[in-house]
Design a protein around this motif. Structure first.
Motif, PDB file in Angstrom:
ATOM      1  N   ARG A   9      -9.943 -12.738 -16.370  1.00 49.60           N
ATOM      2  CA  ARG A   9      -9.771 -13.050 -17.795  1.00 49.60           C
ATOM      3  C   ARG A   9      -9.482 -11.808 -18.627  1.00 49.60           C
ATOM      4  NH1 ARG A   9     -14.830 -16.852 -19.143  1.00 49.60           N
ATOM      5  NH2 ARG A   9     -14.025 -18.764 -18.249  1.00 49.60           N
ATOM      6  N   THR A  10     -10.167 -10.729 -18.328  1.00 50.87           N
ATOM      7  CA  THR A  10     -10.030  -9.514 -19.141  1.00 50.87           C
ATOM      8  C   THR A  10      -8.962  -8.568 -18.617  1.00 50.87           C
ATOM      9  OG1 THR A  10     -11.757  -8.386 -17.881  1.00 50.87           O
ATOM     10  CG2 THR A  10     -12.453  -9.625 -19.831  1.00 50.87           C
ATOM     11  N   HIS A  11      -8.296  -8.964 -17.565  1.00 48.57           N
ATOM     12  CA  HIS A  11      -7.286  -8.087 -16.952  1.00 48.57           C
ATOM     13  C   HIS A  11      -6.039  -8.034 -17.814  1.00 48.57           C
ATOM     14  CE1 HIS A  11      -5.088  -6.061 -13.798  1.00 48.57           C
ATOM     15  NE2 HIS A  11      -4.147  -6.983 -13.843  1.00 48.57           N
ATOM     16  N   SER A  12      -5.596  -6.822 -18.115  1.00 47.26           N
ATOM     17  CA  SER A  12      -4.329  -6.657 -18.829  1.00 47.26           C
ATOM     18  C   SER A  12      -3.438  -5.773 -17.958  1.00 47.26           C
ATOM     19  CB  SER A  12      -4.550  -6.037 -20.206  1.00 47.26           C
ATOM     20  OG  SER A  12      -5.223  -4.812 -20.078  1.00 47.26           O
ATOM     21  N   PRO A  13      -2.477  -6.388 -17.286  1.00 47.77           N
ATOM     22  CA  PRO A  13      -1.638  -5.631 -16.354  1.00 47.77           C
ATOM     23  C   PRO A  13      -0.727  -4.647 -17.076  1.00 47.77           C
ATOM     24  CG  PRO A  13      -0.842  -7.879 -16.542  1.00 47.77           C
ATOM     25  CD  PRO A  13      -2.103  -7.795 -17.349  1.00 47.77           C
ATOM     26  N   PRO A  14      -0.450  -3.536 -16.428  1.00 44.68           N
ATOM     27  CA  PRO A  14       0.482  -2.573 -17.025  1.00 44.68           C
ATOM     28  C   PRO A  14       1.915  -3.100 -16.953  1.00 44.68           C
ATOM     29  CG  PRO A  14      -0.151  -1.842 -14.844  1.00 44.68           C
ATOM     30  CD  PRO A  14      -0.968  -3.065 -15.145  1.00 44.68           C
ATOM     31  N   LYS A  29      14.098 -13.243  -7.598  1.00 48.56           N
ATOM     32  CA  LYS A  29      13.606 -11.858  -7.661  1.00 48.56           C
ATOM     33  C   LYS A  29      12.563 -11.693  -8.760  1.00 48.56           C
ATOM     34  CE  LYS A  29      17.456  -9.035  -5.989  1.00 48.56           C
ATOM     35  NZ  LYS A  29      18.446  -8.021  -6.405  1.00 48.56           N
ATOM     36  N   SER A  30      12.838 -12.252  -9.928  1.00 50.59           N
ATOM     37  CA  SER A  30      11.902 -12.065 -11.044  1.00 50.59           C
ATOM     38  C   SER A  30      10.554 -12.735 -10.754  1.00 50.59           C
ATOM     39  CB  SER A  30      12.494 -12.586 -12.346  1.00 50.59           C
ATOM     40  OG  SER A  30      12.657 -13.979 -12.311  1.00 50.59           O
ATOM     41  N   LYS A  31      10.571 -13.931 -10.180  1.00 50.75           N
ATOM     42  CA  LYS A  31       9.317 -14.624  -9.858  1.00 50.75           C
ATOM     43  C   LYS A  31       8.573 -13.904  -8.733  1.00 50.75           C
ATOM     44  CE  LYS A  31       9.733 -17.752 -12.886  1.00 50.75           C
ATOM     45  NZ  LYS A  31       8.946 -17.682 -14.090  1.00 50.75           N
ATOM     46  N   PHE A  32       9.298 -13.513  -7.691  1.00 51.35           N
ATOM     47  CA  PHE A  32       8.659 -12.839  -6.558  1.00 51.35           C
ATOM     48  C   PHE A  32       8.052 -11.503  -6.982  1.00 51.35           C
ATOM     49  CE2 PHE A  32       8.846  -9.771  -3.067  1.00 51.35           C
ATOM     50  CZ  PHE A  32       8.008 -10.398  -2.154  1.00 51.35           C
ATOM     51  N   LEU A  33       8.846 -10.680  -7.681  1.00 57.16           N
ATOM     52  CA  LEU A  33       8.334  -9.371  -8.095  1.00 57.16           C
ATOM     53  C   LEU A  33       7.226  -9.504  -9.145  1.00 57.16           C
ATOM     54  CD1 LEU A  33      11.591  -7.211  -8.185  1.00 57.16           C
ATOM     55  CD2 LEU A  33       9.681  -7.059  -6.574  1.00 57.16           C
ATOM     56  N   GLY A  34       7.330 -10.489 -10.025  1.00 58.14           N
ATOM     57  CA  GLY A  34       6.266 -10.721 -10.997  1.00 58.14           C
ATOM     58  C   GLY A  34       4.954 -11.082 -10.307  1.00 58.14           C
ATOM     59  N   ALA A  35       5.028 -11.966  -9.314  1.00 57.03           N
ATOM     60  CA  ALA A  35       3.824 -12.334  -8.562  1.00 57.03           C
ATOM     61  C   ALA A  35       3.309 -11.147  -7.753  1.00 57.03           C
ATOM     62  CB  ALA A  35       4.129 -13.510  -7.638  1.00 57.03           C
ATOM     63  N   PHE A  36       4.208 -10.404  -7.141  1.00 53.58           N
ATOM     64  CA  PHE A  36       3.812  -9.236  -6.347  1.00 53.58           C
ATOM     65  C   PHE A  36       3.066  -8.212  -7.200  1.00 53.58           C
ATOM     66  CE2 PHE A  36       4.825  -4.900  -4.933  1.00 53.58           C
ATOM     67  CZ  PHE A  36       4.211  -4.907  -3.683  1.00 53.58           C
ATOM     68  N   PHE A  37       3.640  -7.864  -8.349  1.00 57.01           N
ATOM     69  CA  PHE A  37       2.983  -6.888  -9.225  1.00 57.01           C
ATOM     70  C   PHE A  37       1.685  -7.449  -9.809  1.00 57.01           C
ATOM     71  CE2 PHE A  37       7.290  -4.820  -9.689  1.00 57.01           C
ATOM     72  CZ  PHE A  37       6.935  -3.662  -9.009  1.00 57.01           C
ATOM     73  N   VAL A  69      -0.429  -9.565  -8.324  1.00 60.79           N
ATOM     74  CA  VAL A  69      -1.449  -9.457  -7.267  1.00 60.79           C
ATOM     75  C   VAL A  69      -1.829  -8.003  -7.057  1.00 60.79           C
ATOM     76  CG1 VAL A  69      -1.853  -9.765  -4.786  1.00 60.79           C
ATOM     77  CG2 VAL A  69      -0.804 -11.603  -6.119  1.00 60.79           C
ATOM     78  N   LEU A  70      -0.845  -7.132  -7.002  1.00 64.25           N
ATOM     79  CA  LEU A  70      -1.110  -5.701  -6.783  1.00 64.25           C
ATOM     80  C   LEU A  70      -1.976  -5.125  -7.906  1.00 64.25           C
ATOM     81  CD1 LEU A  70      -0.383  -3.357  -4.841  1.00 64.25           C
ATOM     82  CD2 LEU A  70       1.517  -2.849  -6.379  1.00 64.25           C
ATOM     83  N   ASP A  71      -1.674  -5.494  -9.142  1.00 62.82           N
ATOM     84  CA  ASP A  71      -2.461  -4.996 -10.270  1.00 62.82           C
ATOM     85  C   ASP A  71      -3.899  -5.490 -10.211  1.00 62.82           C
ATOM     86  OD1 ASP A  71      -0.280  -3.621 -11.248  1.00 62.82           O
ATOM     87  OD2 ASP A  71       0.321  -5.239 -12.616  1.00 62.82           O
ATOM     88  N   LEU A  72      -4.088  -6.763  -9.833  1.00 65.94           N
ATOM     89  CA  LEU A  72      -5.450  -7.278  -9.715  1.00 65.94           C
ATOM     90  C   LEU A  72      -6.223  -6.577  -8.597  1.00 65.94           C
ATOM     91  CD1 LEU A  72      -5.121 -11.119 -10.291  1.00 65.94           C
ATOM     92  CD2 LEU A  72      -6.441  -9.507 -11.644  1.00 65.94           C
ATOM     93  N   LEU A  73      -5.563  -6.361  -7.463  1.00 63.78           N
ATOM     94  CA  LEU A  73      -6.244  -5.716  -6.333  1.00 63.78           C
ATOM     95  C   LEU A  73      -6.571  -4.254  -6.620  1.00 63.78           C
ATOM     96  CD1 LEU A  73      -4.398  -7.293  -3.292  1.00 63.78           C
ATOM     97  CD2 LEU A  73      -6.658  -7.872  -4.220  1.00 63.78           C
ATOM     98  N   ARG A  74      -5.852  -3.639  -7.527  1.00 64.84           N
ATOM     99  CA  ARG A  74      -6.155  -2.250  -7.920  1.00 64.84           C
ATOM    100  C   ARG A  74      -7.336  -2.186  -8.883  1.00 64.84           C
ATOM    101  NH1 ARG A  74      -0.153   0.209  -9.070  1.00 64.84           N
ATOM    102  NH2 ARG A  74       0.428   0.546  -6.892  1.00 64.84           N
ATOM    103  N   ASN A  75      -7.717  -3.311  -9.422  1.00 63.21           N
ATOM    104  CA  ASN A  75      -8.820  -3.380 -10.372  1.00 63.21           C
ATOM    105  C   ASN A  75     -10.119  -3.594  -9.585  1.00 63.21           C
ATOM    106  OD1 ASN A  75     -10.702  -4.052 -12.305  1.00 63.21           O
ATOM    107  ND2 ASN A  75      -9.434  -5.620 -13.291  1.00 63.21           N
ATOM    108  N   PRO A  76     -11.011  -2.612  -9.538  1.00 60.41           N
ATOM    109  CA  PRO A  76     -12.244  -2.772  -8.753  1.00 60.41           C
ATOM    110  C   PRO A  76     -13.154  -3.899  -9.255  1.00 60.41           C
ATOM    111  CG  PRO A  76     -12.102  -0.552  -9.693  1.00 60.41           C
ATOM    112  CD  PRO A  76     -10.899  -1.302 -10.145  1.00 60.41           C
ATOM    113  N   ARG A  77     -13.089  -4.202 -10.553  1.00 57.75           N
ATOM    114  CA  ARG A  77     -13.901  -5.313 -11.071  1.00 57.75           C
ATOM    115  C   ARG A  77     -13.462  -6.648 -10.466  1.00 57.75           C
ATOM    116  NH1 ARG A  77     -13.227  -6.238 -16.521  1.00 57.75           N
ATOM    117  NH2 ARG A  77     -15.037  -7.605 -16.418  1.00 57.75           N
ATOM    118  N   TYR A  78     -12.239  -6.720 -10.004  1.00 57.91           N
ATOM    119  CA  TYR A  78     -11.714  -7.918  -9.358  1.00 57.91           C
ATOM    120  C   TYR A  78     -11.763  -7.786  -7.841  1.00 57.91           C
ATOM    121  CZ  TYR A  78      -8.539 -11.763  -8.273  1.00 57.91           C
ATOM    122  OH  TYR A  78      -8.003 -12.915  -7.776  1.00 57.91           O
ATOM    123  N   ALA A  79     -11.355  -6.632  -7.337  1.00 55.49           N
ATOM    124  CA  ALA A  79     -11.181  -6.458  -5.894  1.00 55.49           C
ATOM    125  C   ALA A  79     -12.506  -6.480  -5.128  1.00 55.49           C
ATOM    126  CB  ALA A  79     -10.428  -5.161  -5.602  1.00 55.49           C
TER     127      ALA A  79
END
Length: 163
Positions: free
Chosen positions: A49-54, A70-78, A80-90
């Motif tokens: 909820r509080t995640h604000s992706p770069p 491409k836009s949907k795939f890369l949007g989903a990829f980034f 997921v990657l942004d969430l996994l980089r967030n220790p509060r989520y990961a």
């Protein structure tokens, strides 16, 4: 002179049955899975909820914008990657997924018709406690009654298997 060979030794190749784990180990396994699945869920939700992706400049490029795939795939990829980089989520996610590994190991040993309802009911109970812990939600009387009924149902399932 004839060569005398000793008679062949018969070896029992059937594996000896492993002793069943104690009931205490099953209870600990059920509780750990319930905690891993249930208690982590409110932490995962709060982090999401509080995640604000770069912002990712690649998503603004003309080659990505011109292709829906491409836009949907890369949007989903980034995403997921942004969430996994967030220790509060990961961290809660890894603990939650570890519970799935424990569940997989437990269903190989425990009674399946007990393991599934017990672990899922415990996950519900620990989700309620996790909501209380993370979001300070008040546990209503109806929720307490539902939790008591869930525990009663677990007790009835276990008791029916002991007959």
């Amino acid at each position: 002179t004839p060569l005398f060979l000793p008679s062949p030794v018969t070896m029992d190749t059937t594996p000896s049955p492993e002793p069943a784990p104690s009931i205490f180990r099953y209870i600990i396994g059920f509780l750990l899975i319930g905690i891993a699945w249930g208690f982590t869920t409110p932490f995962i939700r709060a982090a999401a909820r509080t995640h604000s992706p770069p912002h990712h400049p690649l998503l603004d490029s003309s080659s990505v914008k011109s292709s829906w795939i491409k836009s949907k795939f890369l949007g989903a990829f980034f995403g997921v990657l942004d969430l996994l980089r967030n220790p509060r989520y990961a961290i809660p996610l890894v603990i939650n997924l570890t519970g799935s590994v424990w569940f997989f190991l437990l269903i190989g040993k425990a009674e399946l018709s007990l393991t599934v309802p017990i672990t899922n009911s415990l996950a519900f109970l620990f989700t309620v406690f996790g909501d209380w812990w993370v979001e300070r939600k008040v546990i209503s009387r109806d929720t307490w009654i539902g939790m008591a009924l869930s525990l009663s149902g677990i007790a009835l399932c276990v008791q029916s298997k002991n007959k």
